[in-house]
Enzyme design. Sequence first.
Site, PDB file in Angstrom:
ATOM      1  N   LYS A   1       0.842  -1.211   0.000  1.00 44.46           N
ATOM      2  CA  LYS A   1       0.000   0.000   0.000  1.00 44.46           C
ATOM      3  C   LYS A   1       0.870   1.252   0.000  1.00 44.46           C
ATOM      4  O   LYS A   1       1.709   1.438   0.883  1.00 44.46           O
ATOM      5  CB  LYS A   1      -0.925  -0.016   1.224  1.00 44.46           C
TER       6      LYS A   1
ATOM      7  N   ASP B   1      -2.621  10.185   3.779  1.00 44.11           N
ATOM      8  CA  ASP B   1      -4.030   9.809   3.911  1.00 44.11           C
ATOM      9  C   ASP B   1      -4.757  10.812   4.793  1.00 44.11           C
ATOM     10  O   ASP B   1      -4.699  10.727   6.019  1.00 44.11           O
ATOM     11  CB  ASP B   1      -4.125   8.384   4.497  1.00 44.11           C
TER      12      ASP B   1
ATOM     13  N   LYS C   1     -10.080  12.920   8.224  1.00 37.77           N
ATOM     14  CA  LYS C   1      -9.646  12.467   9.547  1.00 37.77           C
ATOM     15  C   LYS C   1      -9.546  13.660  10.497  1.00 37.77           C
ATOM     16  O   LYS C   1      -9.304  14.785  10.048  1.00 37.77           O
ATOM     17  CB  LYS C   1      -8.266  11.799   9.434  1.00 37.77           C
TER      18      LYS C   1
ATOM     19  N   ASP D   1       1.538   6.226   5.591  1.00 40.73           N
ATOM     20  CA  ASP D   1       0.582   5.296   4.978  1.00 40.73           C
ATOM     21  C   ASP D   1       1.121   4.643   3.688  1.00 40.73           C
ATOM     22  O   ASP D   1       0.397   3.934   3.004  1.00 40.73           O
ATOM     23  CB  ASP D   1      -0.746   6.030   4.715  1.00 40.73           C
TER      24      ASP D   1
ATOM     25  N   ASP E   1     -12.187   7.057   3.233  1.00 39.58           N
ATOM     26  CA  ASP E   1     -11.034   6.809   4.109  1.00 39.58           C
ATOM     27  C   ASP E   1     -10.648   5.324   4.100  1.00 39.58           C
ATOM     28  O   ASP E   1      -9.588   4.956   4.603  1.00 39.58           O
ATOM     29  CB  ASP E   1     -11.362   7.275   5.539  1.00 39.58           C
TER      30      ASP E   1
ATOM     31  N   GLU F   1      -9.403   3.668   1.761  1.00 37.65           N
ATOM     32  CA  GLU F   1      -8.811   3.805   0.424  1.00 37.65           C
ATOM     33  C   GLU F   1      -7.747   2.758   0.119  1.00 37.65           C
ATOM     34  O   GLU F   1      -7.505   2.429  -1.042  1.00 37.65           O
ATOM     35  CB  GLU F   1      -8.221   5.219   0.259  1.00 37.65           C
TER      36      GLU F   1
ATOM     37  N   ARG G   1      -7.624  -0.443   0.575  1.00 37.09           N
ATOM     38  CA  ARG G   1      -8.158  -1.653  -0.082  1.00 37.09           C
ATOM     39  C   ARG G   1      -8.480  -1.390  -1.551  1.00 37.09           C
ATOM     40  O   ARG G   1      -8.472  -2.320  -2.362  1.00 37.09           O
ATOM     41  CB  ARG G   1      -9.374  -2.159   0.715  1.00 37.09           C
TER      42      ARG G   1
HETATM   43  N1  BES Z   1      -4.395   4.390   6.777  1.00 36.52           N
HETATM   44  C1  BES Z   1      -5.556   4.113   7.528  1.00 36.52           C
HETATM   45  C2  BES Z   1      -5.325   3.053   8.612  1.00 36.52           C
HETATM   46  C3  BES Z   1      -4.396   3.406   9.731  1.00 36.52           C
HETATM   47  C4  BES Z   1      -4.883   3.892  10.922  1.00 36.52           C
HETATM   48  C5  BES Z   1      -3.034   3.182   9.611  1.00 36.52           C
HETATM   49  C6  BES Z   1      -4.007   4.173  11.965  1.00 36.52           C
HETATM   50  C7  BES Z   1      -2.165   3.466  10.629  1.00 36.52           C
HETATM   51  C8  BES Z   1      -2.641   3.958  11.815  1.00 36.52           C
HETATM   52  C9  BES Z   1      -6.667   3.598   6.616  1.00 36.52           C
HETATM   53  O1  BES Z   1      -6.655   4.081   5.322  1.00 36.52           O
HETATM   54  C10 BES Z   1      -7.965   3.985   7.209  1.00 36.52           C
HETATM   55  O2  BES Z   1      -8.230   5.150   7.289  1.00 36.52           O
HETATM   56  N2  BES Z   1      -8.767   3.004   7.597  1.00 36.52           N
HETATM   57  C11 BES Z   1     -10.033   3.232   8.190  1.00 36.52           C
HETATM   58  C12 BES Z   1     -11.003   2.237   7.610  1.00 36.52           C
HETATM   59  C13 BES Z   1     -12.440   2.488   7.980  1.00 36.52           C
HETATM   60  C14 BES Z   1     -12.931   3.741   7.308  1.00 36.52           C
HETATM   61  C15 BES Z   1     -13.258   1.300   7.558  1.00 36.52           C
HETATM   62  C16 BES Z   1      -9.907   3.033   9.692  1.00 36.52           C
HETATM   63  O3  BES Z   1      -9.197   2.123  10.115  1.00 36.52           O
HETATM   64  O4  BES Z   1     -10.509   3.811  10.428  1.00 36.52           O
HETATM   65 ZN    ZN Z   2      -4.845   4.708   4.633  1.00 37.04          ZN
HETATM   66 MN    MN Z   3      -7.732   5.906   5.150  1.00 36.85          MN
END
Ligand code: BES
Ligand code: ZN
Ligand code: MN
Length: 502
Positions: free
Chosen positions: A267, A272, A279, A290, A349, A351, A353
């Site tokens: 990834k 992000d 966020k 990220d 968010d 993203e 996947r």
């Molecule tokens: N990059 C984030 C995940 C992340 C969170 C990485 C904290 C490192 C530390 C990812 O893109 C994300 O935002 N995921 C969301 C998914 C949700 C919207 C289903 C999350 O984990 O809140």
């Molecule tokens: Zn992310």
């Molecule tokens: Mn995200």
Amino acid sequence: MTTLHLSDGAIKDEVLVVGLSFKTSSKKGGGALVIESGDIALDKKKLLATLSDLGATGKSDEVIKIPGTATKLLVFTGLGENKTIFSDETLRRAAGAAARALAGNSSATFSLPAKKAATIAAIAEGALLGAYSFNKFRVDSMVNRQASLKSVTIHSALAKKAEAKEVIKSAAIIGEYTCLVRDLINTPPSHLTPDSFCKEIAALVKKVGGTAIGLKVTVINDAQLKSKGYGGITAVGQGSANPPRLLQISYTPVKAKAKKSYAYVGKGITFDTGGLALKPAAGMEAMKSDMSGAAAVCAATIAIALLKIPVAIDCYAPLAENMVSDNATRPSDIITMYGGKTIEVLNPDAEGRLVLGDALVKAQENKNLDGIIDVATLTGAQVVALGTRTSAIMTNNQEFSDHFFAITKSTGEAFWPMPLPVELRASLDSPVADMANIGERMGGMLVAGLFLKEFVATELPWLHLDIAGPAYNEGEPYGYTPVGGTGVALRSLVALAQAAVV
Ligand code: BES
Ligand code: ZN
Ligand code: MN
């Protein structure tokens, strides 16, 4: 970069590093300290008295410096509870903690208990990784900074053995490329965009030999991504002034038949923001990390080539910046992924996947793969489930997962297997498209894994590594792990390739 040497002779460096452990005795008065100085004889009785006066404990991450006799400094690094054989990871961390504490010194000899080549490698890796510092963007504040340890010598009775010389060479490569992963992670999006990521990797591949060592870089730009149907990468990147890319590095062993063929997919979100699902401001800066998965797979592939491991690697880094703009993907938008599946983007968010789905499908156009591994800072739920130091492994193939899990134990990288429960899959159903990009909130790490699983052929062994917590250290430094990018997954990706040979 710190240089690495091996010796069984007289100590020429400024500093000597040895180990200190403790014995928990049943007798009143508690533990006794034990000095572990490998093959170097020291006047232990006198030193133990000094250490006891200083209140030394021998616990891990304790580093005690005293004036030396043969060297300027004698340094004791904590090994924890005394063992007949200390684990390689214990020594890797102890070497790292010492190297970190030795900034400002130019050279150090490490004499720690090492009875086999793999332990020498661990000490060498720990020292190189502990000596790391990231100063690229310091100007005025550089004046009062101590420079990293410049030279590390591993002292061992095995120094003249070919096996020891070999592991020192590979430890130097593993150390250097882990530091590359860290540098890329620590570089903010002002200085690392999808395009500049590709350019940096392409320049590096050229510098280390390119096609002469079996490496080839291909970059698919934003216009090509759009016209060829990479709907996931395009949708995530379209809100940014820094357009997305799909970077590919292929490694074909030179003058050797590949024993195995793996695809590594990482990834690569250079930042992000969450997109229109913005966020919160607090902590958002950590999202420069990220792209840790992309950095790990790219650096691992180059390291594997430099190590001349006879395994073919197809490395993919889908790169995009997830931003907010008048052109950003909206919640409810439906996109068509590479390969044709339609996705309802309910949360921009989620993203990672989306970019990974495209890259996983692309990678499977190679019909010779023995396995495919994706590496991603994919979910906050990973951090909730396993904390900041343990990464998750998810899979469609138990045997492949067991194989990899066993390998991670030898690299010292903490991973733990996690399930992909079928009953969670229905939560990803969409009323309007083939799938939605979010599902049930509980078990969010597993739901993300189930989403990716839809992009992998059932018969192809696949691992999904969620490194969200361990990729980036927001706390205190420890062992060989600094603040910021850690470089996690690189060692295990290299070791997986290595394991195909033996
Ligand atoms: N990059 C984030 C995940 C992340 C969170 C990485 C904290 C490192 C530390 C990812 O893109 C994300 O935002 N995921 C969301 C998914 C949700 C919207 C289903 C999350 O984990 O809140
Ligand atoms: Zn992310
Ligand atoms: Mn995200």
